[in-house]
Write a protein that holds these residues in place. Structure first.
Motif, PDB file in Angstrom:
ATOM      1  N   LEU A   1      -3.862  26.602 -21.402  1.00 12.08           N
ATOM      2  CA  LEU A   1      -3.245  25.448 -22.030  1.00 12.08           C
ATOM      3  C   LEU A   1      -2.000  25.043 -21.239  1.00 12.08           C
ATOM      4  CD1 LEU A   1      -3.605  26.627 -25.695  1.00 12.08           C
ATOM      5  CD2 LEU A   1      -4.718  24.635 -24.717  1.00 12.08           C
ATOM      6  N   PRO A   2      -1.671  23.754 -21.203  1.00  8.26           N
ATOM      7  CA  PRO A   2      -0.486  23.318 -20.462  1.00  8.26           C
ATOM      8  C   PRO A   2       0.776  24.019 -20.947  1.00  8.26           C
ATOM      9  CG  PRO A   2      -1.837  21.443 -21.099  1.00  8.26           C
ATOM     10  CD  PRO A   2      -2.408  22.628 -21.797  1.00  8.26           C
TER      11      PRO A   2
ATOM     12  N   CYS B   1       2.512  24.306 -24.683  1.00  7.12           N
ATOM     13  CA  CYS B   1       1.532  23.855 -25.679  1.00  7.12           C
ATOM     14  C   CYS B   1       1.044  24.963 -26.595  1.00  7.12           C
ATOM     15  CB  CYS B   1       0.327  23.231 -24.985  1.00  7.12           C
ATOM     16  SG  CYS B   1       0.592  21.530 -24.455  1.00  7.12           S
TER      17      CYS B   1
ATOM     18  N   ARG C   1      -6.685  20.884 -28.881  1.00  7.76           N
ATOM     19  CA  ARG C   1      -5.631  20.109 -29.548  1.00  7.76           C
ATOM     20  C   ARG C   1      -4.618  21.092 -30.107  1.00  7.76           C
ATOM     21  NH1 ARG C   1      -8.331  16.310 -32.405  1.00  7.76           N
ATOM     22  NH2 ARG C   1      -7.596  14.562 -31.171  1.00  7.76           N
TER      23      ARG C   1
ATOM     24  N   PHE D   1     -12.434  20.819 -24.814  1.00  8.81           N
ATOM     25  CA  PHE D   1     -11.256  20.125 -25.318  1.00  8.81           C
ATOM     26  C   PHE D   1     -10.384  21.085 -26.123  1.00  8.81           C
ATOM     27  CE2 PHE D   1     -14.281  16.536 -24.953  1.00  8.81           C
ATOM     28  CZ  PHE D   1     -13.497  15.621 -24.266  1.00  8.81           C
TER      29      PHE D   1
ATOM     30  N   GLY E   1      -1.253  16.963 -32.148  1.00  6.75           N
ATOM     31  CA  GLY E   1      -1.108  16.248 -30.887  1.00  6.75           C
ATOM     32  C   GLY E   1      -2.396  15.616 -30.411  1.00  6.75           C
ATOM     33  N   ARG E   2      -2.315  15.036 -29.221  1.00  7.03           N
ATOM     34  CA  ARG E   2      -3.478  14.355 -28.657  1.00  7.03           C
ATOM     35  C   ARG E   2      -4.503  15.365 -28.164  1.00  7.03           C
ATOM     36  NH1 ARG E   2      -3.256  14.174 -23.030  1.00  7.03           N
ATOM     37  NH2 ARG E   2      -1.303  14.950 -22.111  1.00  7.03           N
ATOM     38  N   ARG E   3      -5.737  14.902 -28.046  1.00  9.31           N
ATOM     39  CA  ARG E   3      -6.814  15.737 -27.528  1.00  9.31           C
ATOM     40  C   ARG E   3      -6.618  15.972 -26.037  1.00  9.31           C
ATOM     41  NH1 ARG E   3     -12.854  13.379 -27.678  1.00  9.31           N
ATOM     42  NH2 ARG E   3     -11.850  12.019 -26.161  1.00  9.31           N
ATOM     43  N   LEU E   4      -6.765  17.217 -25.617  1.00  9.41           N
ATOM     44  CA  LEU E   4      -6.580  17.588 -24.219  1.00  9.41           C
ATOM     45  C   LEU E   4      -7.921  17.970 -23.612  1.00  9.41           C
ATOM     46  CD1 LEU E   4      -3.508  19.974 -24.706  1.00  9.41           C
ATOM     47  CD2 LEU E   4      -3.423  17.580 -23.978  1.00  9.41           C
ATOM     48  N   LEU E   5      -8.289  17.362 -22.500  1.00  6.80           N
ATOM     49  CA  LEU E   5      -9.488  17.753 -21.764  1.00  6.80           C
ATOM     50  C   LEU E   5      -9.098  18.872 -20.806  1.00  6.80           C
ATOM     51  CD1 LEU E   5     -12.430  17.450 -20.883  1.00  6.80           C
ATOM     52  CD2 LEU E   5     -11.690  15.618 -19.331  1.00  6.80           C
ATOM     53  N   LEU E   6      -9.607  20.086 -21.062  1.00  7.59           N
ATOM     54  CA  LEU E   6      -9.225  21.236 -20.252  1.00  7.59           C
ATOM     55  C   LEU E   6     -10.129  21.412 -19.033  1.00  7.59           C
ATOM     56  CD1 LEU E   6      -8.352  23.898 -22.987  1.00  7.59           C
ATOM     57  CD2 LEU E   6      -6.851  22.250 -21.855  1.00  7.59           C
TER      58      LEU E   6
END
Length: 262
Positions: A112-113, A116, A136, A134, A140-145
């Motif tokens: 994860l970034p 986060c 979240r 993905f 927060g916004r959905r994150l494409l991993l």
């Protein structure tokens, strides 16, 4: 590795709560009696854990970060694997899911970034039918991993309690459409009260009652603990991004909290 891949499609798994697999875990991992909490005892590695059953495409795996530890770089890794943990020899597990387990088996995971996955954060992750992983964090916004997860066979969730991430808890999403974790004290700040009734949950933790109003925007979708974390972390409403000046707790005696009250 002493592990066998699951090559045959299985019937759809029953909708039972996700738990950590009791046997397939890293050398430093200790689980609680319910199999819901995974704690890494020492070092920064050997923290791999699996779900006890396959996870369907689109199904959310939801966890809470319970504890962090300074002095390390990097943190929680999440993803999916075709390794059946029931057939994994625990001593054969490598120290890291990325890149070790990925190189040894059909496994797709990502970190994860930065910032986060802090203590108290609720992280959900899933793979869609197109093989995209993905995540979240909170509301927060959905994150494409990452992309390229092969979904044609059963997939188990895999997590790496790595680096700064010291302990995580799987949350139960089966009782309703919201996760229902056992409440855990995560800091010395005030913690909200009892479990919410369906439809009244905080939109961040999905467990405690939404009993706190943000001032001045008026959004009241949060429990007091999550609202306090938002106030101290960003001071911006997660719904409208308006600056938060204070919190009005609706439950119990009237209270108005500001960032200066800490």
């Amino acid at each position: 590795m002493g592990a066998q891949l699951c090559s045959e499609a299985k019937a759809e798994a029953p909708r039972v709560a996700l738990r950590f697999h009791a046997e397939a875990k890293g050398a430093q991992v200790r689980l609680d009696a319910r199999g819901c909490t995974a704690h890494r005892r020492a070092t920064f590695h050997d923290g791999i854990v699996f779900s006890q059953r396959p996870v369907r495409p689109g199904e959310r795996v939801v966890l809470r970060v319970l504890r962090q530890e300074g002095g390390w770089c990097g943190g929680l890794r999440v993803g999916f694997t075709r390794l059946d943990p029931a057939r994994v020899s625990a001593p054969s597990l490598p120290p890291f899911v990325c890149p070790d387990l990925e190189q040894q088996s059909p496994t797709w995971a990502a970190v994860l970034p930065d910032g986060c996955a802090l203590a108290g954060d609720v992280v959900s992750f899933w793979v869609d039918p197109r093989g995209r992983l993905f995540a979240r964090v909170n509301a927060g916004r959905r994150l494409l991993l990452r992309k390229g997860v092969l979904t044609g066979a059963p997939l188990w969730a895999v997590m790496d309690v790595y680096g700064t991430t010291k302990a995580i808890e799987l949350l139960d999403t089966t009782a309703s459409r919201f996760p229902t974790p056992v409440p855990t004290v995560l800091s010395e700040e005030a913690v909200p009260g009892s479990e919410a009734t369906p439809g009244e949950e905080c939109v961040i933790c999905f467990y405690h009652a939404a009993n706190t109003c943000l001032v001045p925007c008026g959004h009241a979708h949060f429990c007091s603990y999550c609202a306090w974390r938002v106030l101290t972390d960003t001071a911006k409403c997660p719904v409208c991004r308006w600056q938060i000046e204070a919190l009005a707790v609706e439950q119990g005696p009237p209270a108005l909290l500001t960032g200066e009250d800490s």
